[in-house]
Design a protein around this motif. Structure first.
Motif, mmCIF file in Angstrom:
data_model
loop_
_atom_site.group_PDB
_atom_site.id
_atom_site.type_symbol
_atom_site.label_atom_id
_atom_site.label_comp_id
_atom_site.label_asym_id
_atom_site.label_seq_id
_atom_site.Cartn_x
_atom_site.Cartn_y
_atom_site.Cartn_z
ATOM 1 N N ASN A 1 23.552 36.400 36.486
ATOM 2 C CA ASN A 1 24.518 36.346 35.446
ATOM 3 C C ASN A 1 25.848 36.571 35.354
ATOM 4 O O ASN A 1 26.910 36.327 34.786
ATOM 5 N N ILE A 2 26.222 37.502 36.841
ATOM 6 C CA ILE A 2 27.716 37.611 37.087
ATOM 7 C C ILE A 2 28.306 36.392 37.505
ATOM 8 O O ILE A 2 29.729 36.114 37.005
ATOM 9 N N LEU A 3 27.575 35.532 37.982
ATOM 10 C CA LEU A 3 28.418 34.019 38.338
ATOM 11 C C LEU A 3 28.922 33.469 37.257
ATOM 12 O O LEU A 3 29.982 32.841 37.050
ATOM 13 N N ASP A 4 27.772 33.536 36.045
ATOM 14 C CA ASP A 4 28.177 32.723 34.877
ATOM 15 C C ASP A 4 29.363 33.361 34.151
ATOM 16 O O ASP A 4 30.307 32.829 33.666
ATOM 17 N N LYS A 5 29.426 34.757 34.413
ATOM 18 C CA LYS A 5 30.646 35.449 33.582
ATOM 19 C C LYS A 5 31.826 35.155 34.374
ATOM 20 O O LYS A 5 33.083 34.977 33.838
ATOM 21 N N ILE A 6 31.772 35.111 35.765
ATOM 22 C CA ILE A 6 33.125 34.585 36.422
ATOM 23 C C ILE A 6 33.470 33.147 35.982
ATOM 24 O O ILE A 6 34.681 32.964 35.691
ATOM 25 N N CYS A 7 32.674 32.174 36.004
ATOM 26 C CA CYS A 7 33.086 30.930 35.733
ATOM 27 C C CYS A 7 33.266 30.899 34.012
ATOM 28 O O CYS A 7 34.355 30.114 33.740
#
Length: 289
Positions: free
Chosen positions: A35-41
């Motif tokens: 989920n954090i990866l998605d928020k970064i992208c």
């Protein structure tokens, strides 16, 4: 990848396969939350035309997420032990290139010119806490051709970058970052979503880089000397802090400048906006020249 790199099981299997041990000296913490990866992208609005520089890819967790959305990713990794792991984990991606090197020593402008034909790029990083500020300030001060920067940093550091005048977190770092960019905290990241678990929570912060600094100043070096001097003795008044610093004028001259700018003599540096610091620095410049 079918088996996501952020999965703790997949990550542990990879680390075991390569007998990898985390380096405390390099401040290595690998993210295990998709989920954090998605928020970064999402935070840097990646699309298929974007080109990205990543600092510190680790085992390629964020790198692969960036590559799935962007046209090209150049990842810069300091730890040579991670290079064979990245060769393995990123082997299915044709739009990723890994460069081994220290970002503080590399010429990023040259890399962007060579790899991206000097097009404005986006930069993403999960930075070791101990080196966060030097890297971010290098990226901003060297006027590298960046559209935006999104980084994972210690939560307290993100709050300082974003802080407003008068707040406890406001200081020289706030002004330096806000001189070059518009900071926005994207999300808070709890410490339990990393392997190994750090001691403090993190934050993802996005810096939209200005095409020119937020304020015009007559002498940029003097401006930053004034800011540094203003916060060097945080409990003292601005007059006392600056007169003890190396800005080159005495206490009476500082008082005179503050009167001319309608700024109270007993004010502390933390109360001044970046615009007021610019006026103050320009007035000191005029007084000295």
């Amino acid at each position: 990848m079918e088996n996501k790199l952020y999965s703790p099981k997949v990550m542990n299997d990879i680390l075991k396969k390569y007998n990898f041990r985390f380096s405390k000296n390099l401040g290595q913490n690998f993210l295990i939350d998709g989920n954090i990866l998605d928020k970064i992208c999402d935070g840097i609005n990646l699309d298929k035309d974007d080109e990205v520089v990543e600092i510190g890819p680790g085992i390629g967790t964020l790198t692969s997420a960036l590559a799935e959305r962007a046209r090209k990713v150049i990842a810069i990794e300091l730890d040579k032990r991670l290079l064979p792991i990245l060769d393995d984990t990123l082997s299915s991606y044709k739009n990723i290139e890994v460069i081994h090197g220290d970002v503080l020593k590399l010429d990023l402008n040259n890399i962007i010119e060579e790899k991206f034909e000097n097009k404005k790029v986006k930069l993403a990083a999960n930075l070791p806490y101990y080196i966060t500020t030097p890297i971010i300030m290098k990226l901003l001060e060297q006027k590298i051709n960046l559209e935006s920067i999104i980084v994972m940093v210690q939560k307290e550091v993100a709050e300082r970058m974003k802080a407003s005048p008068g707040s406890k977190a406001y200081g020289a770092l706030s002004i330096a970052v806000q001189y070059y960019s518009n900071p926005e905290i994207v999300t808070i990241v709890p410490k339990n979503v990393f392997i190994p678990k750090p001691n403090v929570d993190s934050a993802v912060i996005k810096l939209d880089v200005y095409s020119k600094p937020r304020v015009d100043v007559k002498d940029e070096q003097l401006f930053f000397n004034v800011v540094k001097g203003a916060f060097s003795l945080r409990r003292k008044t601005l007059v006392n802090s600056l007169s003890s610093s190396d800005v080159g004028i005495n206490k009476e001259e500082i008082k005179e400048i503050l009167r001319d700018l309608n700024i109270k003599e007993n004010i502390r540096g933390e109360k001044l906006s970046i615009e007021q610091f610019a006026l103050l620095a320009d007035s000191i410049y005029d007084k000295k020249n």
